[in-house]
Design an enzyme around this catalytic site. Structure first.
Site, short mmCIF file in Angstrom:
data_model
loop_
_atom_site.label_atom_id
_atom_site.label_comp_id
_atom_site.label_asym_id
_atom_site.label_seq_id
_atom_site.Cartn_x
_atom_site.Cartn_y
_atom_site.Cartn_z
N LYS A 214 32.37 54.71 37.09
CA LYS A 214 33.21 53.91 38.00
C LYS A 214 34.59 53.66 37.38
O LYS A 214 34.76 53.80 36.16
CB LYS A 214 32.51 52.58 38.29
CG LYS A 214 32.35 51.70 37.06
CD LYS A 214 31.46 50.49 37.32
CE LYS A 214 31.32 49.64 36.07
NZ LYS A 214 30.31 48.56 36.23
N ARG B 125 25.58 37.73 41.33
CA ARG B 125 26.56 38.59 42.00
C ARG B 125 25.88 39.12 43.27
O ARG B 125 25.49 38.34 44.11
CB ARG B 125 27.02 39.71 41.06
CG ARG B 125 27.70 39.14 39.81
CD ARG B 125 28.61 40.09 39.06
NE ARG B 125 28.17 41.45 38.90
CZ ARG B 125 28.63 42.29 37.97
NH1 ARG B 125 29.56 41.88 37.10
NH2 ARG B 125 28.21 43.53 37.89
N TYR C 78 62.22 40.67 24.05
CA TYR C 78 62.44 39.45 24.83
C TYR C 78 61.97 38.19 24.10
O TYR C 78 60.87 38.15 23.56
CB TYR C 78 61.67 39.54 26.15
CG TYR C 78 62.15 40.63 27.08
CD1 TYR C 78 63.48 40.72 27.47
CD2 TYR C 78 61.25 41.56 27.58
CE1 TYR C 78 63.92 41.71 28.33
CE2 TYR C 78 61.67 42.56 28.45
CZ TYR C 78 63.01 42.63 28.82
OH TYR C 78 63.42 43.60 29.67
N MET D 82 57.60 45.94 29.89
CA MET D 82 56.97 46.77 30.91
C MET D 82 56.87 48.23 30.49
O MET D 82 55.88 48.91 30.79
CB MET D 82 57.77 46.66 32.22
CG MET D 82 57.05 47.27 33.41
SD MET D 82 58.03 47.19 34.93
CE MET D 82 58.08 45.44 35.24
C1 LIG Z 1 29.41 48.73 35.13
C2 LIG Z 1 27.95 48.65 35.32
C3 LIG Z 1 27.07 49.25 34.41
C4 LIG Z 1 27.53 49.85 33.10
O1 LIG Z 1 27.73 48.83 32.16
P1 LIG Z 1 28.03 49.14 30.61
O2 LIG Z 1 28.00 47.81 29.97
O3 LIG Z 1 29.38 49.80 30.57
O4 LIG Z 1 26.97 50.05 30.14
C5 LIG Z 1 25.72 49.28 34.72
N1 LIG Z 1 25.27 48.71 35.86
C6 LIG Z 1 26.07 48.09 36.73
C7 LIG Z 1 25.50 47.48 37.96
C8 LIG Z 1 27.44 48.02 36.50
O5 LIG Z 1 28.23 47.37 37.36
#
Ligand SMILES: *Cc1c(COP(=O)(O)O)cnc(C)c1O
Length: 375
Positions: free
Chosen positions: A37, A135, A265, A313
């Site tokens: 992802k 969640r 800055y 930036m």
């Molecule tokens: C991002 C995610 C993972 C991977 O997590 P890591 O700590 O990078 O291994 C696994 N499961 C879910 C549901 C996630 O959102």
């Protein structure tokens, strides 16, 4: 555009594939999902997914359906699970593309079954259970109805409940084990309701490495595959993993200055003697955290320095003292400590964040250059 890229995230696909092979060996369970992802945590999703599969991963994990569809468009046929869905998602494209769906609610279950019916296909789903992260996922009072409807839809041929999963908070071993107790209850009641999920998964990187009893028959691993340790007291090298991303650029200007010269800055840094300043063309536009102002480690010409003053930036300044730095010198912000580079972990500490955020935020005007494998 004919300019030579001078800000690069170099992605070592051999390292990624080797990390996955190493993890598969260390974790030793039948199904390893590599999570790609968010552009593979900034590493480039398509190339990273191919490398993960070359390393022996059976599954790919993404958050969004669009990410899964991009993998399919690139020709990847491996099983893919997507688990974050828009409120008005119809699931039709996902089901048609053979994307497996993480399903967190009765509403999503009904919609995905309709998509299966519309497409004339069996929609593959993994039911997501809420076990304590607060969640998404169905919570315990919702299970009975979710399972009953899922069983009926499965019998009607519109869905297949291929898996059940949940996600841990990584708060402590005790908290994770408490989530597992709820998860086990969820699996048992699903079976009692007539479901036969083949894939049971709870652990991401941390639990996959540290809590073998929570591996079930699949784990979802992200950060470790990229050669980054999520543990405070164990480095990636100690886990047998190699960092995949290194962040490189070139010095674009140098300047000899006198003592008490203010830098960048706000003059949060002033030189303490006559010295040379080197200008590095990376800033928060590329995801270099401004919070690492005055702290981030930088390798110039093979020597380690610290950012002088504020990250802007597009650029920051490094005080290199009397080292003869010159325009065009190689600069490495992070990479493989075995090659003398600062680590992503050092950057995370400098910016008071986690290594996940450092690599995932790398972008802007950076070019990703892939090395190894079929790149
Ligand atoms: C991002 C995610 C993972 C991977 O997590 P890591 O700590 O990078 O291994 C696994 N499961 C879910 C549901 C996630 O959102």
């Amino acid at each position: 555009m004919s300019h030579t890229p001078f800000r690069e995230a170099v992605i070592n696909l051999d390292a990624l594939a080797n990390n996955v092979a190493q993890l598969k060996n260390a974790i030793g369970i039948p199904n390893l999902m590599i999570v790609v992802k968010a552009n593979a945590y900034g590493h480039g999703m398509i190339h990273s997914a191919r490398a993960a599969l070359a390393g022996g991963a059976q599954w790919l994990g993404v958050a969004d359906i669009d990410e899964a569809l991009a993998l399919r468009e690139a020709g990847l046929t491996a099983p893919i699970l997507a688990w974050i869905h828009a409120p008005d998602e119809t699931f039709v494209e996902a089901v048609t593309a053979g994307v497996t769906l993480g399903i967190s609610s009765l509403a999503q279950l009904r919609t995905v079954a309709n998509a299966g019916a519309a497409a004339g296909l069996v929609a593959r789903v993994h039911l997501k259970l809420e076990t304590g992260l607060s969640r998404n996922g169905a919570s315990e009072p919702e299970w009975a109805q979710l399972y009953a409807e899922a069983a009926a839809l499965e019998a009607s041929g519109t869905i297949l409940v291929e898996g059940i999963f949940s996600h841990l908070s990584n708060t402590s071993e005790e908290d994770d084990l408490a989530q597992a107790v709820i998860f086990d209850r969820g699996i048992n009641s699903a079976r009692a309701a007539g479901l036969a999920p083949q894939l049971i998964h709870l652990a991401a990187s941390v639990a996959a490495m540290t809590l073998p009893m929570l591996r079930y028959n699949m784990v979802r691993v992200g950060i470790l595959a990229y050669g980054i340790s999520p543990f405070e007291h164990r480095t990636a090298a100690e886990l047998g993993l190699t960092p995949v991303m290194s962040l490189r650029t070139k010095v674009i200007a140098t300047r000899r200055v006198s003592s008490e010269t203010g830098v960048s800055y706000g003059y949060t840094y002033k030189t303490s003697g006559e010295t040379t300043l080197a200008l590095v063309p990376l800033g928060y536009g590329e995801g270099i955290p401004r919070a690492a102002s005055g702290r981030g480690p930088v390798l110039i010409g093979g020597q380690k320095f610290t950012i002088a003053g504020r990250v802007a930036m597009d650029q920051f300044v490094v005080d290199v003292g009397d080292v003869p730095a010159a325009v065009g010198d190689d600069v490495v912000l992070f990479g493989d400590p075995a090659q003398g580079h600062p680590s992503v972990t050092e950057w995370a500490e400098a910016a008071a964040t986690i290594s996940y955020e450092i690599v995932t935020c790398m972008g802007g005007r950076l070019t990703r250059r892939f090395t190894g494998l079929d790149s």
